[in-house]
Design a protein around this motif. Structure first.
Motif, PDB file in Angstrom:
ATOM      1  N   SER A 104       0.741  -1.552  -0.001  1.00 54.61           N
ATOM      2  CA  SER A 104       0.311  -0.141   0.279  1.00 54.61           C
ATOM      3  C   SER A 104       0.664   1.350   0.122  1.00 54.61           C
ATOM      4  O   SER A 104       0.590   1.670  -0.961  1.00 54.61           O
ATOM      5  CB  SER A 104      -1.141   0.167   1.671  1.00 54.61           C
ATOM      6  N   GLY A 108       0.818   4.027  -2.981  1.00 54.59           N
ATOM      7  CA  GLY A 108      -0.224   5.337  -3.205  1.00 54.59           C
ATOM      8  C   GLY A 108       0.570   6.618  -3.449  1.00 54.59           C
ATOM      9  O   GLY A 108      -0.132   7.236  -3.965  1.00 54.59           O
ATOM     10  N   ILE A 122      -6.750   8.219   4.956  1.00 47.74           N
ATOM     11  CA  ILE A 122      -6.052   8.747   2.743  1.00 47.74           C
ATOM     12  C   ILE A 122      -6.127   9.977   3.133  1.00 47.74           C
ATOM     13  O   ILE A 122      -6.282  11.106   2.890  1.00 47.74           O
ATOM     14  CB  ILE A 122      -7.878   7.928   2.316  1.00 47.74           C
ATOM     15  N   TYR A 160      -2.750   0.265   6.773  1.00 41.17           N
ATOM     16  CA  TYR A 160      -2.483   0.696   6.041  1.00 41.17           C
ATOM     17  C   TYR A 160      -4.089   0.522   4.925  1.00 41.17           C
ATOM     18  O   TYR A 160      -4.088  -0.454   4.455  1.00 41.17           O
ATOM     19  CB  TYR A 160      -1.503   1.029   4.920  1.00 41.17           C
ATOM     20  N   SER A 161      -4.161   1.197   3.934  1.00 47.63           N
ATOM     21  CA  SER A 161      -6.039   0.700   3.445  1.00 47.63           C
ATOM     22  C   SER A 161      -5.677   0.467   1.657  1.00 47.63           C
ATOM     23  O   SER A 161      -4.093   1.490   1.694  1.00 47.63           O
ATOM     24  CB  SER A 161      -6.024   2.195   2.500  1.00 47.63           C
ATOM     25  N   TYR A 164      -4.409   2.815  -1.509  1.00 46.40           N
ATOM     26  CA  TYR A 164      -3.307   2.627  -2.370  1.00 46.40           C
ATOM     27  C   TYR A 164      -2.601   2.043  -3.291  1.00 46.40           C
ATOM     28  O   TYR A 164      -1.819   2.574  -4.390  1.00 46.40           O
ATOM     29  CB  TYR A 164      -2.221   2.867  -0.215  1.00 46.40           C
ATOM     30  N   TRP A 170      -3.704  10.503  -8.243  1.00 51.72           N
ATOM     31  CA  TRP A 170      -4.435  10.901  -7.192  1.00 51.72           C
ATOM     32  C   TRP A 170      -5.072  12.561  -7.871  1.00 51.72           C
ATOM     33  O   TRP A 170      -3.750  13.840  -7.993  1.00 51.72           O
ATOM     34  CB  TRP A 170      -3.721  11.109  -5.601  1.00 51.72           C
ATOM     35  N   THR A 174      -5.694  13.762  -0.645  1.00 54.74           N
ATOM     36  CA  THR A 174      -7.379  13.118  -0.533  1.00 54.74           C
ATOM     37  C   THR A 174      -8.384  12.638  -1.184  1.00 54.74           C
ATOM     38  O   THR A 174      -9.082  12.301  -0.713  1.00 54.74           O
ATOM     39  CB  THR A 174      -7.497  14.391   1.106  1.00 54.74           C
TER      40      THR A 174
END
Length: 443
Positions: A104, A108, A122, A160-161, A164, A170, A174
């Motif tokens: 992750s 990310g 996030i 960790y999410s 990512y 991105w 966020t």
């Protein structure tokens, strides 16, 4: 034949459809106004970013030599015909990606180099493709395309999410940029102005306008227009047929036949066809100047894809569907190499299509920077102290290809330095980006 000039690029139009034209010699279609040392009819520089999760085979990601004499490792062998338009950059890395967990926090910030938030938060950083979209991309209908061939994973891995691991683009620190997994919807975004029935053909809508245009352009341009329209028709037909084959990606079905009616506009179940359709849509977006920036995530980091279409070396008589992509990367064996080559074959397919489109004296590949990257070098080690980084294309003559650059033993080897250099070639010049304050001067 006299040359016609238009203040803006040329289009074919139909009800609910606007279809931008490729570069034609009979009139200028690129750019609104001529810039210094760059006429309006010169094709723009495009950016494509391709991401392959979980790294590559430990011994076969390499290139040596220059130009037509360049030698390639087995992972890169499918790109043999394009060695002179390839730039391999060794030794770059992200310092912030080394501070969290594996997968992750390694992914990310792939295109930003930003710190990654842990726990339920996030937060990453705006990626360089989206910074380009905010300025360079404003002159096109679609500022950027963000395509994917594997769904986003909302789970959590080691605090960790996994979002990512699923997003490299991105729009803000966020906001991961939404992924488009459906070829039909990505296609519609390029050409359709409003919601229309999925079965309505884009080409049928603009056929009358195309016939009128054809009578007023040169023989060479008539041939180029026919090739372009044929390619659009081919993609339309393949999207319509996608998912009707027997191969399924990611799992073995428990039914021999579906027990419900197939949705009209689904994700292709043949992973190779899914990837190639997304590559075709990338080309169409560039060819019509509908977009100049496309990010294509071929799979997630920590990917669950399987490859029943590829015959196994390790389990003779079976496909490579006995293990998901992520776990297969830990083996570093001959089946892992075969999967790596499969990914490179899809990239070679894309590169070949870009190089077949002539734009004046250059090809579309010559006018493109195609960045291929992963979040780690070797999946079995999860090592990201140096990353696999390759550029294909020549950025409109601004990028010297057919080389290997090595930064492994140099003190300032931030990957964000490469991003600064790439943004320069698209006339977006920043003093700093991520953890970089200098360009890679050799790029």
């Amino acid at each position: 034949m006299s040359t016609h000039h238009f203040s803006r690029r040329a289009f074919l139009r139909g009800i609910g459809v606007t279809m931008a034209l490729p570069w034609l010699e009979s009139f200028n279609v690129w750019g609104d106004e001529p810039q210094k040392n760059k006429p309006a009819s010169e094709a723009p520089v495009r950016l494509g970013v391709l991401f392959c999760g979980n790294g590559f085979h430990s011994k076969e990601w390499w290139a040596r030599g220059e130009g037509s004499a360049m030698e390639l490792g087995q992972v890169l062998a499918p790109l043999h015909d394009f060695r002179e338009k390839l730039l391999l950059v060794n030794g770059l890395y992200h310092e912030e990606a080394r501070k969290g967990n594996i997968h992750s926090s390694q992914t990310g910030n792939m295109l930003s180099g930003a710190p990654i938030a842990s726990g339920g938060e996030i937060r990453s950083g705006t990626s360089f493709d989206q910074l380009l979209a905010q300025s360079y991309g404003r002159s096109t209908k679609v500022p950027s395309q963000v395509l994917a061939c594997e769904r986003s994973n909302p789970a959590v891995h080691k605090n960790y999410s996994m979002l990512y691991s699923s997003h490299i683009s991105w729009s803000s620190p966020t906001t991961p940029t939404p992924l488009e997994l459906f070829p039909a919807l990505a296609f519609d975004r390029l050409f359709k102005d409003e919601a229309t029935p999925g079965e309505k053909s884009v080409l049928d809508a603009v056929l009358s306008d195309a016939q009128d245009l054809r009578r007023n352009i040169s023989g060479n341009d008539q041939h180029k227009l026919d090739e372009y329209l044929d390619s659009v028709r081919d993609v339309e037909k393949r999207i319509e047929n996608a998912g009707q084959r027997g191969e399924l990606q990611g799992w073995r079905p428990t039914l021999e036949k579906p027990n419900i009616q197939r949705p009209a506009d689904g994700i292709p179940q043949d992973i190779g066809e899914h990837m190639r359709l997304m590559c075709d849509i990338l080309v169409l977006g560039f060819q019509t100047d509908t977009t100049r920036i496309t990010t294509l995530k071929l799979n997630n980091d920590h990917s669950a894809l399987r490859f029943p279409n590829l015959p196994s070396v390790q389990q003779v008589g079976h496909g490579i569907d006995y293990m998901i992509h992520h776990l297969l990367s830990h083996s570093d064996g001959p089946d892992w190499l075969k999967v790596n080559q499969f990914f490179m074959e899809q990239i070679a397919y894309l590169v070949r299509k870009l190089d077949a489109v002539q734009e004046g004296e250059r090809t579309m590949l010559d006018n493109t920077m195609l960045l291929t990257c992963s979040s780690m070098m070797v999946g079995a080690r999860h090592n990201n102290d140096e990353l696999p980084v390759m550029l294909l294309g020549r950025a409109g003559g601004r990028l010297q290809s057919g080389r290997v650059l090595d930064y492994k033993d140099k003190p300032e080897r931030q990957m964000c330095r490469l991003f600064l250099s790439m943004m320069d070639k698209m006339d977006v010049r920043l003093k700093t980006f991520g953890d970089a304050t200098k360009r890679l001067e050799e790029v």
